[in-house]
Write a protein that holds these residues in place. Structure first.
Motif, PDB file in Angstrom:
ATOM      1  N   GLN A   9      60.666  97.535  15.735  1.00  0.00           N
ATOM      2  CA  GLN A   9      60.535  96.472  16.092  1.00  0.00           C
ATOM      3  C   GLN A   9      61.378  95.288  16.901  1.00  0.00           C
ATOM      4  O   GLN A   9      61.249  93.884  17.608  1.00  0.00           O
ATOM      5  CB  GLN A   9      59.648  95.098  15.114  1.00  0.00           C
ATOM      6  CG  GLN A   9      58.451  95.511  14.240  1.00  0.00           C
ATOM      7  CD  GLN A   9      57.278  95.618  14.958  1.00  0.00           C
ATOM      8  OE1 GLN A   9      56.710  94.892  15.279  1.00  0.00           O
ATOM      9  NE2 GLN A   9      56.582  96.678  15.090  1.00  0.00           N
ATOM     10  N   TYR A  25      58.653  97.670  11.265  1.00  0.00           N
ATOM     11  CA  TYR A  25      57.279  97.886  10.204  1.00  0.00           C
ATOM     12  C   TYR A  25      56.878  98.980   9.237  1.00  0.00           C
ATOM     13  O   TYR A  25      56.183 100.253  10.810  1.00  0.00           O
ATOM     14  CB  TYR A  25      56.478  97.652  11.741  1.00  0.00           C
ATOM     15  CG  TYR A  25      55.274  96.575  10.631  1.00  0.00           C
ATOM     16  CD1 TYR A  25      55.081  95.984  10.375  1.00  0.00           C
ATOM     17  CD2 TYR A  25      53.768  97.652  10.943  1.00  0.00           C
ATOM     18  CE1 TYR A  25      53.779  95.725   9.650  1.00  0.00           C
ATOM     19  CE2 TYR A  25      53.195  96.925  10.888  1.00  0.00           C
ATOM     20  CZ  TYR A  25      52.317  96.224   9.791  1.00  0.00           C
ATOM     21  OH  TYR A  25      50.963  95.960   9.680  1.00  0.00           O
ATOM     22  N   TRP A  47      53.894  87.197   5.549  1.00  0.00           N
ATOM     23  CA  TRP A  47      53.109  87.657   6.219  1.00  0.00           C
ATOM     24  C   TRP A  47      51.715  88.432   5.176  1.00  0.00           C
ATOM     25  O   TRP A  47      52.441  88.083   3.617  1.00  0.00           O
ATOM     26  CB  TRP A  47      53.386  89.857   6.275  1.00  0.00           C
ATOM     27  CG  TRP A  47      54.143  90.395   5.772  1.00  0.00           C
ATOM     28  CD1 TRP A  47      53.840  91.323   5.145  1.00  0.00           C
ATOM     29  CD2 TRP A  47      55.352  90.178   5.684  1.00  0.00           C
ATOM     30  NE1 TRP A  47      54.938  92.039   4.078  1.00  0.00           N
ATOM     31  CE2 TRP A  47      56.059  91.063   4.686  1.00  0.00           C
ATOM     32  CE3 TRP A  47      56.398  89.535   6.315  1.00  0.00           C
ATOM     33  CZ2 TRP A  47      57.367  91.416   4.466  1.00  0.00           C
ATOM     34  CZ3 TRP A  47      57.883  89.054   5.988  1.00  0.00           C
ATOM     35  CH2 TRP A  47      58.387  90.277   5.342  1.00  0.00           C
ATOM     36  N   TYR A  53      57.953  93.962   6.452  1.00  0.00           N
ATOM     37  CA  TYR A  53      58.558  93.965   7.839  1.00  0.00           C
ATOM     38  C   TYR A  53      59.713  94.249   6.927  1.00  0.00           C
ATOM     39  O   TYR A  53      60.165  93.828   6.248  1.00  0.00           O
ATOM     40  CB  TYR A  53      58.501  92.828   8.152  1.00  0.00           C
ATOM     41  CG  TYR A  53      57.450  92.425   8.859  1.00  0.00           C
ATOM     42  CD1 TYR A  53      57.326  93.122  10.255  1.00  0.00           C
ATOM     43  CD2 TYR A  53      56.143  91.889   8.382  1.00  0.00           C
ATOM     44  CE1 TYR A  53      56.362  92.788  11.547  1.00  0.00           C
ATOM     45  CE2 TYR A  53      55.253  92.187   9.644  1.00  0.00           C
ATOM     46  CZ  TYR A  53      55.269  92.107  10.927  1.00  0.00           C
ATOM     47  OH  TYR A  53      53.663  92.293  11.539  1.00  0.00           O
TER      48      TYR A  53
END
Length: 62
Positions: A9, A25, A47, A53
């Motif tokens: 990412q 990710y 999240w 992540y």
């Protein structure tokens, strides 16, 4: 056995300390409900999704 995708990412910088993290990710079979805080304590991401992540410190901030 299933394998789960892992995607780079790029990098994220903490707005508080300036620390730079490399972010990856990883897809998961179930929802992950988690968050990541910089070493200074600043919330960088939270999240609740079928993935997680992973943060690796690239350089420390100021």
């Amino acid at each position: 056995m299933a394998t789960w995708d892992e995607t780079d990412q790029g990098e994220e910088t903490c707005s508080n300390s300036g620390a730079v993290y490399s972010v990856t990710y990883k897809s998961l079979p179930l929802k992950d409900d988690d968050s990541f805080h910089c070493s200074c304590g600043e919330l960088m991401r939270s999240w609740r999704e079928t993935g997680m992540y992973m943060y690796s410190l690239v350089s420390e901030g100021e």
